[in-house]
Design a protein around this motif. Structure first.
Motif, PDB file in Angstrom:
ATOM      1  N   THR A 157      61.340 -23.937 -70.447  1.00  0.00           N
ATOM      2  CA  THR A 157      60.863 -22.761 -69.712  1.00  0.00           C
ATOM      3  C   THR A 157      60.140 -21.795 -70.646  1.00  0.00           C
ATOM      4  N   ILE A 158      60.722 -21.569 -71.809  1.00  0.00           N
ATOM      5  CA  ILE A 158      60.114 -20.660 -72.793  1.00  0.00           C
ATOM      6  C   ILE A 158      58.797 -21.234 -73.301  1.00  0.00           C
ATOM      7  N   LEU A 159      58.791 -22.520 -73.591  1.00  0.00           N
ATOM      8  CA  LEU A 159      57.588 -23.166 -74.120  1.00  0.00           C
ATOM      9  C   LEU A 159      56.466 -23.167 -73.082  1.00  0.00           C
ATOM     10  N   LYS A 160      56.826 -23.383 -71.824  1.00  0.00           N
ATOM     11  CA  LYS A 160      55.831 -23.375 -70.753  1.00  0.00           C
ATOM     12  C   LYS A 160      55.189 -21.998 -70.624  1.00  0.00           C
ATOM     13  N   GLU A 161      56.000 -20.952 -70.754  1.00  0.00           N
ATOM     14  CA  GLU A 161      55.479 -19.585 -70.675  1.00  0.00           C
ATOM     15  C   GLU A 161      54.557 -19.297 -71.864  1.00  0.00           C
ATOM     16  N   LEU A 162      54.921 -19.808 -73.021  1.00  0.00           N
ATOM     17  CA  LEU A 162      54.082 -19.618 -74.211  1.00  0.00           C
ATOM     18  C   LEU A 162      52.754 -20.354 -74.056  1.00  0.00           C
ATOM     19  N   GLN A 163      52.805 -21.575 -73.548  1.00  0.00           N
ATOM     20  CA  GLN A 163      51.587 -22.370 -73.375  1.00  0.00           C
ATOM     21  C   GLN A 163      50.620 -21.731 -72.387  1.00  0.00           C
ATOM     22  N   SER A 164      51.156 -20.964 -71.448  1.00  0.00           N
ATOM     23  CA  SER A 164      50.291 -20.311 -70.458  1.00  0.00           C
ATOM     24  C   SER A 164      49.404 -19.242 -71.091  1.00  0.00           C
ATOM     25  N   LYS A 165      49.733 -18.835 -72.304  1.00  0.00           N
ATOM     26  CA  LYS A 165      48.950 -17.815 -73.009  1.00  0.00           C
ATOM     27  C   LYS A 165      47.761 -18.414 -73.761  1.00  0.00           C
ATOM     28  N   PHE A 166      47.684 -19.745 -73.781  1.00  0.00           N
ATOM     29  CA  PHE A 166      46.632 -20.428 -74.536  1.00  0.00           C
ATOM     30  C   PHE A 166      45.874 -21.399 -73.636  1.00  0.00           C
ATOM     31  N   PRO A 167      44.675 -21.781 -74.046  1.00  0.00           N
ATOM     32  CA  PRO A 167      43.942 -22.815 -73.303  1.00  0.00           C
ATOM     33  C   PRO A 167      44.757 -24.111 -73.282  1.00  0.00           C
ATOM     34  N   LYS A 168      44.555 -24.911 -72.269  1.00  0.00           N
ATOM     35  CA  LYS A 168      45.311 -26.149 -72.115  1.00  0.00           C
ATOM     36  C   LYS A 168      45.159 -27.051 -73.342  1.00  0.00           C
ATOM     37  N   GLY A 169      46.291 -27.480 -73.873  1.00  0.00           N
ATOM     38  CA  GLY A 169      46.291 -28.386 -75.021  1.00  0.00           C
ATOM     39  C   GLY A 169      46.149 -27.710 -76.370  1.00  0.00           C
ATOM     40  N   ALA A 170      45.993 -26.384 -76.390  1.00  0.00           N
ATOM     41  CA  ALA A 170      45.779 -25.681 -77.659  1.00  0.00           C
ATOM     42  C   ALA A 170      46.986 -25.762 -78.590  1.00  0.00           C
ATOM     43  N   LEU A 171      48.183 -25.816 -78.011  1.00  0.00           N
ATOM     44  CA  LEU A 171      49.392 -25.876 -78.835  1.00  0.00           C
ATOM     45  C   LEU A 171      49.689 -27.288 -79.341  1.00  0.00           C
ATOM     46  N   GLY A 172      49.007 -28.259 -78.771  1.00  0.00           N
ATOM     47  CA  GLY A 172      49.258 -29.635 -79.188  1.00  0.00           C
ATOM     48  C   GLY A 172      50.350 -30.280 -78.356  1.00  0.00           C
ATOM     49  N   LYS A 173      50.368 -31.603 -78.366  1.00  0.00           N
ATOM     50  CA  LYS A 173      51.323 -32.341 -77.540  1.00  0.00           C
ATOM     51  C   LYS A 173      52.723 -32.403 -78.152  1.00  0.00           C
ATOM     52  N   LYS A 174      52.812 -32.278 -79.460  1.00  0.00           N
ATOM     53  CA  LYS A 174      54.100 -32.463 -80.127  1.00  0.00           C
ATOM     54  C   LYS A 174      54.815 -31.153 -80.458  1.00  0.00           C
ATOM     55  N   VAL A 175      54.258 -30.027 -80.021  1.00  0.00           N
ATOM     56  CA  VAL A 175      54.883 -28.745 -80.328  1.00  0.00           C
ATOM     57  C   VAL A 175      56.245 -28.652 -79.642  1.00  0.00           C
ATOM     58  N   LYS A 176      57.204 -28.072 -80.330  1.00  0.00           N
ATOM     59  CA  LYS A 176      58.545 -27.925 -79.756  1.00  0.00           C
ATOM     60  C   LYS A 176      59.230 -26.706 -80.361  1.00  0.00           C
ATOM     61  N   ILE A 177      60.196 -26.177 -79.629  1.00  0.00           N
ATOM     62  CA  ILE A 177      60.976 -25.049 -80.135  1.00  0.00           C
ATOM     63  C   ILE A 177      62.065 -25.598 -81.045  1.00  0.00           C
ATOM     64  N   SER A 178      62.059 -25.139 -82.279  1.00  0.00           N
ATOM     65  CA  SER A 178      63.035 -25.649 -83.248  1.00  0.00           C
ATOM     66  C   SER A 178      64.314 -24.822 -83.287  1.00  0.00           C
ATOM     67  N   SER A 179      64.227 -23.528 -82.909  1.00  0.00           N
ATOM     68  CA  SER A 179      65.439 -22.706 -82.894  1.00  0.00           C
ATOM     69  C   SER A 179      65.223 -21.427 -82.099  1.00  0.00           C
ATOM     70  N   ILE A 180      66.331 -20.873 -81.594  1.00  0.00           N
ATOM     71  CA  ILE A 180      66.329 -19.576 -80.903  1.00  0.00           C
ATOM     72  C   ILE A 180      67.521 -18.780 -81.440  1.00  0.00           C
ATOM     73  N   LYS A 181      67.255 -17.540 -81.843  1.00  0.00           N
ATOM     74  CA  LYS A 181      68.324 -16.698 -82.385  1.00  0.00           C
ATOM     75  C   LYS A 181      68.409 -15.389 -81.602  1.00  0.00           C
ATOM     76  N   ASP A 182      69.635 -14.859 -81.507  1.00  0.00           N
ATOM     77  CA  ASP A 182      69.808 -13.590 -80.797  1.00  0.00           C
ATOM     78  C   ASP A 182      69.475 -12.425 -81.730  1.00  0.00           C
ATOM     79  N   GLU A 183      69.683 -11.205 -81.247  1.00  0.00           N
ATOM     80  CA  GLU A 183      69.312 -10.012 -82.018  1.00  0.00           C
ATOM     81  C   GLU A 183      70.108  -9.871 -83.311  1.00  0.00           C
ATOM     82  N   GLU A 184      71.270 -10.486 -83.360  1.00  0.00           N
ATOM     83  CA  GLU A 184      72.105 -10.412 -84.560  1.00  0.00           C
ATOM     84  C   GLU A 184      71.832 -11.562 -85.530  1.00  0.00           C
TER      85      GLU A 184
END
Length: 219
Positions: A157-184
């Motif tokens: 869901t997060i990656l899809k929202e990020l991709q919507s900010k760029f032209p189609k395919g700009a992030l590449g096919k193999k891009v992935k989220i490697s980590s998510i951290k909270d405010e702490e």
């Protein structure tokens, strides 16, 4: 009584001379054999090694360079350039369409093309990295009084929202989220299940990463 000046010197026993002669001969023979072995041994070994190396070099020089069109166990993988004997190429690889001959010039040209492609991919990833860094993604979700989401927000869901900010395919096919951290700074294992602000990190290439902010607000 025989006068002292008439007594003949005692002759050495014949057996003494006879017994020593064979012993001296044996010692000389052993010394000769040892010397010959010490002299010829290393030379013979060196000659044999040189002969073996010459045979190996001759065998290597007789091989031809081919490009694998298929994976052949024990020979090479698809796209790999290997050296094989002419007989093996003519009898097995060529008839089965598993390989083709390739010149040094063709190998150099292919390598140059690969290097250029890598350069372009790296350049594109670096460009995206500069744009993604410090970007903020906002999402809204239904949540309870204590901020727990009715559901969850996953990486897709997060990656899809990020991709919507760029032209189609700009992030590449193999891009992935490697980590998510909270405010702490605590890493979130799995999906995000609470309202808040998070820092996500994406991997664009093996050594190219970028981080951005994800804010999940109550709908």
């Amino acid at each position: 009584f025989v006068p002292a000046n008439k007594i003949s010197p005692a002759e050495p026993p014949a057996s003494t001379t006879t017994a020593q002669a064979p012993s001296t001969f044996v010692l000389l023979k052993k010394a000769s054999v040892t010397t010959a072995a010490a002299t010829s041994g290393p030379a013979t070994t060196t000659a044999l090694l040189a002969k073996k190396k010459k045979k190996v070099a001759a065998a290597a020089s007789s091989k031809i360079q081919v490009k694998m069109l298929k994976h052949v166990e024990g020979t090479g993988h698809l796209g790999e350039v290997v050296r094989v004997t002419p007989a093996f190429f003519n009898n097995k690889l060529r008839p089965s369409g598993a390989a083709e001959k390739i010149s040094d010039e063709a190998v150099a040209a292919e390598q140059k093309e690969k290097d250029e492609k890598r350069r372009q991919v790296l350049e594109a990833a670096t460009d995206v990295q500069s744009k993604v860094t410090d970007m903020e993604i906002s999402l809204t979700m239904k949540a309870g009084p204590e901020g727990h989401l009715f559901g969850s927000v996953g990486h897709k869901t997060i990656l899809k929202e990020l991709q919507s900010k760029f032209p189609k395919g700009a992030l590449g096919k193999k891009v992935k989220i490697s980590s998510i951290k909270d405010e702490e700074g605590n890493e979130i294992s799995g999906d995000v299940k609470d309202l808040g602000t998070y820092t996500a990190r994406i991997e664009l290439l093996k050594d190219v990463e970028a981080k951005f902010t994800v804010t999940i607000s109550k709908a």
